[in-house]
Write an enzyme that holds these catalytic residues in place. Structure first.
Site, PDB file in Angstrom:
ATOM      1  N   GLY A  42       0.842  -1.206   0.000  1.00 35.79           N
ATOM      2  CA  GLY A  42       0.000   0.000   0.000  1.00 35.79           C
ATOM      3  C   GLY A  42       0.870   1.247   0.000  1.00 35.79           C
ATOM      4  N   MET A  75      -7.656   2.952   9.562  1.00 36.89           N
ATOM      5  CA  MET A  75      -6.942   1.765   9.073  1.00 36.89           C
ATOM      6  C   MET A  75      -6.078   1.153  10.166  1.00 36.89           C
ATOM      7  SD  MET A  75      -5.913   2.401   5.116  1.00 36.89           S
ATOM      8  CE  MET A  75      -7.117   2.120   3.818  1.00 36.89           C
ATOM      9  N   THR A 113       4.745   2.494   6.025  1.00 33.71           N
ATOM     10  CA  THR A 113       3.324   2.106   6.049  1.00 33.71           C
ATOM     11  C   THR A 113       2.624   3.003   7.055  1.00 33.71           C
ATOM     12  OG1 THR A 113       1.677   0.490   6.832  1.00 33.71           O
ATOM     13  CG2 THR A 113       3.887   0.197   7.665  1.00 33.71           C
ATOM     14  N   ILE A 114       1.422   3.401   6.704  1.00 34.02           N
ATOM     15  CA  ILE A 114       0.679   4.217   7.666  1.00 34.02           C
ATOM     16  C   ILE A 114       0.364   3.411   8.917  1.00 34.02           C
ATOM     17  CG2 ILE A 114      -0.331   5.755   5.937  1.00 34.02           C
ATOM     18  CD1 ILE A 114      -3.022   4.223   6.445  1.00 34.02           C
ATOM     19  N   ASP A 115       0.368   2.074   8.805  1.00 28.87           N
ATOM     20  CA  ASP A 115      -0.019   1.223   9.937  1.00 28.87           C
ATOM     21  C   ASP A 115       1.010   1.186  11.062  1.00 28.87           C
ATOM     22  OD1 ASP A 115      -2.239   0.682   8.457  1.00 28.87           O
ATOM     23  OD2 ASP A 115      -1.706  -1.363   7.932  1.00 28.87           O
ATOM     24  N   ARG A 162      -4.761  -2.941   9.804  1.00 28.69           N
ATOM     25  CA  ARG A 162      -5.266  -4.291   9.561  1.00 28.69           C
ATOM     26  C   ARG A 162      -4.938  -5.246  10.703  1.00 28.69           C
ATOM     27  NH1 ARG A 162      -3.109  -6.905   4.401  1.00 28.69           N
ATOM     28  NH2 ARG A 162      -2.372  -4.800   4.023  1.00 28.69           N
TER      29      ARG A 162
END
Ligand code: F6P
Length: 348
Positions: free
Chosen positions: A14, A172, A128-130, A174
């Site tokens: 992503g 978000m 990653t934004i996560d 996951r």
């Protein structure tokens, strides 16, 4: 005459804000160090389709503030494509590369780790934004997503107050609740629901009681943040799923609407659900992410120069260090419960 030394660079998984700042930093420092840089388009796919381009200073100027990635990205893993690793090695060879800089989240960097073990000279940059990549405190893109989510929560707060409603925002994340925790804390949210803490019947009950109590006091409003990967052990429907081009299925958003429905049914309080979805992943990176991207890009070039393959750039405290990709591939980095406990002090 000896050919100029060449390195490749790709972005996988992503996208996130700050990728272009990292590409710019890597390319410009690599050029200063005497390398020619080849951009591999759309992650590993660029090796399959021979979609590559020379990245010079001009091509990487004026992109520091641009969201997305000028190289394009994809979620296709060469480990799931017939002869995938061979195609990557062939492409690498044909281009005459000395090393490959891979900008990725946990998925892409794990693939890079496998290819490194097969002999590919890679250096990683975590993004990653996560923020769920092991071995680094922060990944590129995370702070921007937190800012976007915080701004959204601030806006929800005023309309929630006017209508005395429960406002629930799905963000978000996951596997982990980093964005939910940091944005929720910055907004003063009344509850933050994250995958690290499964939502069983008892927790759901406690949540509803707290919201009812707040509602009784001066018809107060409430703000709830939920990370998309939060597991609900009470019911199991309403989620949406995504399928990667190479056939893997993963659960995506939808949990917010499920939880919002349950809250409204159990408490009788008007509840509204919003989801930030891809808005939190697009657009201009905040200054923090640009500076982290620059530091990582410079460090990655140094690692290539020193032939320290199989390592990735990382942030530990205030220092930019190198960490073994193999250690990163051991799992995902869950939310620091010390941070969550601080946010929790202000719940309810
Ligand atoms: O980049 C990670 C992530 O933002 C997850 O939080 C989210 O579930 C996923 O990407 C969605 O990505 P896509 O739909 O683009 O594959």
């Amino acid at each position: 005459m000896a050919r100029q030394k060449r390195i490749g660079i790709l972005t996988g998984g992503g996208d996130c804000p700050g990728l272009n700042a990292a590409i710019r930093a890597t390319v410009k420092t690599a050029i200063q160090t005497g390398y020619e840089v080849i951009g591999i388009r759309n992650a590993w796919e660029g090796f399959f389709d021979e979609e590559t381009e020379v990245l010079d200073s001009a091509k990487t100027s004026g992109i520091i503030d641009r969201g997305g990635t000028i190289l394009g990205t994809s979620r296709i893993s060469p480990l799931r494509v017939e002869n995938g690793p061979e195609l990557v090695f062939d492409g690498f060879e044909k281009l005459g590369l000395e090393a490959l800089v891979v900008l990725g989240g946990e998925g892409t960097l794990s693939v890079a780790t496998q290819l490194f073990k097969m002999g590919l000279p890679v250096v990683g940059i975590p993004k990653t934004i996560d923020n769920d990549v092991m071995e680094t405190d922060y990944t590129i893109g995370f702070q921007t997503a937190v800012q976007i989510a915080t701004d959204a929560l601030d806006r929800l707060r005023s309309t929630a107050a006017s209508h005395h409603r429960v406002m629930l925002l799905e963000v978000m994340g996951r596997h982990t609740g980093w964005i939910a925790t940091y944005a929720g804390m910055a907004n003063g949210a009344d509850a933050i629901l994250i995958p690290e803490i499964p939502l069983d019947e008892e927790r759901m009950e406690q949540l509803c009681q707290m919201l009812e109590q707040r509602n009784r006091i001066h018809r107060s409003f409430s703000i709830v943040v939920i990370a998309e990967g939060t597991k609900l052990e009470v019911e199991n429907e309403g989620y949406s799923f995504a399928v990667t081009p190479d056939g893997r299925t993963y659960r995506r958003g939808g949990i917010g609407a499920v939880i919002g429905g349950i809250i409204e049914k159990k408490t009788g309080i008007e509840t509204r659900v919003s989801s930030l979805d891809y808005i939190q992943r697009g657009g201009t990176p905040v200054a923090y992410d640009r500076n982290l991207a620059i530091a990582f890009g410079v460090k990655a070039t140094r690692l290539v120069e020193e032939k320290r393959y199989g390592e990735m750039t990382a942030l530990k405290g205030n220092s930019i260090i190198a960490a073994p990709l193999e250690k990163m591939a051991n799992g995902i980095k869950k939310v620091d419960m010390k941070v969550y406990k601080v946010a929790e002090l202000f719940f309810g």
